[in-house]
Write an enzyme that holds these catalytic residues in place. Sequence first.
Site, short mmCIF file in Angstrom:
data_model
loop_
_atom_site.label_atom_id
_atom_site.label_comp_id
_atom_site.label_asym_id
_atom_site.label_seq_id
_atom_site.Cartn_x
_atom_site.Cartn_y
_atom_site.Cartn_z
CB SER A 115 -0.93 0.00 1.22
OG SER A 115 -0.17 -0.10 2.42
CG ASP A 117 3.64 7.21 -1.81
OD1 ASP A 117 2.44 6.88 -1.99
OD2 ASP A 117 3.97 8.30 -1.33
CE LYS A 120 -0.08 4.03 -3.00
NZ LYS A 120 -1.10 4.86 -2.32
CE LYS A 250 18.77 4.92 -1.90
NZ LYS A 250 18.32 5.90 -0.92
CG ASP A 337 18.48 9.63 0.27
OD1 ASP A 337 18.00 8.50 0.46
OD2 ASP A 337 17.92 10.49 -0.43
CG HIS A 342 21.75 6.26 -5.60
ND1 HIS A 342 21.30 4.97 -5.45
CD2 HIS A 342 20.70 7.05 -5.29
CE1 HIS A 342 20.03 4.99 -5.06
NE2 HIS A 342 19.65 6.24 -4.95
#
Length: 593
Positions: A115, A117, A120, A250, A337, A342
């Site tokens: 459910s 984000d 989805k 992550k 982050d 990345h």
Amino acid sequence: MAAFYATHCRSYSYTYSSSINGGRNQRFSFSSSFLRLSVPAKAKVFLQSQRNSYQNAVLMQDVATKATTVEKETGLEKLKDELLSVTSSKEWDEKAGFDINENESTVSITVVGASGDLAKKKIFPALFALYYEDCLPKHFTVYGYARSKMTDAELRNMVSKTLTCRIDKRENCGEKMEQFLKRCFYHSGQYDSQENFAQLDKKLKEHEGRRVSNRLFYLSIPPNIFIEAVKCASLSASSGNGWTRVIVEKPFGRDSESSAALTKALKQYLAEDQIFRIDHYLGKELVENLSVLRFSNLIFEPLWSRQYIRNVQLIFSEDFGTEGRGGYFDHYGIIRDIMQNHLLQILALFAMETPVSLDAEDIRNEKVKVLRSMRPLQLENVVIGQYKSHNKGGVTYPAYTDDKTVPKGSLTPTFAAAALFIDNARWDGVPFLMKAGKALHNKRAEIRVQFRHVPGNLYNRNFRTDLDRATNELVIRVQPDEAIYLKINNKVPGLGMRLDRSNLNLHYAARYSKEIPDAYERLLLDAIEGERRLFIRSDELDAAWELFTPVLAELEVKKIIPEYYPYGSRGPVGAHYLAARYNVRWGDLGVEQ
């Protein structure tokens, strides 16, 4: 390295793993011909491959016992709408054209946190794109699992709003969408409940029938509940006769200690080759193309060293702020982050030596060597910043601390620049400059390779060209508007002698009509196929954290105040001083042609 595969969607390999005896994983590898064996022949293979009599008994029972088909009512309300209909296992299989055949295999994909984000917006659309492109196995089921109370019909309705027909073969997209949604189901449960996962297991078995069942769990949930979810999935919902794999999103901890603790806890219930740590940037088309560009083009490989490269820049910028996600972001900051995962992963792929082969372990071995050759990051080589409020064009853009989910007075950086060095023979002395930030003047992710000046440059002596601007530069633009271009110097047509800088440009949108797949599509397909090349190994993760943990601890202990920069600007001035210290100018400052 998808370009090396001859087929549109890669062939499937089968690695069987089961979770028995309290979560201890037994793994078996067979060729695809194994699936065509008769039941007695399969039993013989299992007996020959395992000496433990108890485990043999369990596996033999799973493979050799012929169960009678029992008609069951699903207990769910039969809906009038064909799209949202829920049928029994047998009816569902017959409708999809499946034969209940124990010599076949099936893949059950469970999205834990369905459910949210991420599920989805990314995971369900990626699965539909794979289905549309005929990249998923013949028999598959998608299950959503979350705490929210929801019916199958409600899940399908929610998912249908995020699916798009952007794929190349646009014909019959609506029909394909209906077929995909019929394979989507929902089960409500707690993430720490073995009983709820056991109920999920029962539902999965109804759809799997007597086929070899392969199960993929995607953990689209906060990291603080990873372990409980993995424990319950491993003990209560693992496959009994096929493989079980778990994709972990992550962040993988906040530092070396927490990352090691997370890995140790995961390995109580999973083997290393069952854990797929996803970094979606490794699935980007241009990141995938890095090794192809380098190892299959003679023009680049000889230049790929300190002898010809002056510096390498890895740049990530977003033109928006946290926008309500400040609660999550403030706990991690831009270094954790973006940079530690990345950008560092891209750096390792860029700088690695030629691997022995394209096999996952050979590539990951070379990446680990790069990370272990790097100097630990020093505070003097780091600049941090935080965006502040700015008024532009009559519009007031908020500061980071204006976000209601961010604690007042937070010192969490929304921008960071760093200079890193690889102490090996190929890259000794070459600065690798990273820059990542939010609320900057544009949105981009790119790699810039600035080559050395031409020795004894005649044209600099005669025409006083700007050496920095005249330097050859290779740019790999990961997003948006993917491209690879090489900046060269040439003469402007005419009777006079005037030099110009031009781009030899491979613009993907102009060169290829094919839609570039989303990173999640590639990574999900790899996880289903057991291809681990683009997933992070535990020793690779440890080496990455060792580089950043000391400086992150120093920033927090000393409470270093970030340099404030206006929302929508190019970032803190300190980043330019950092680059200048190594005689570098950021390549994204000029106007691109």
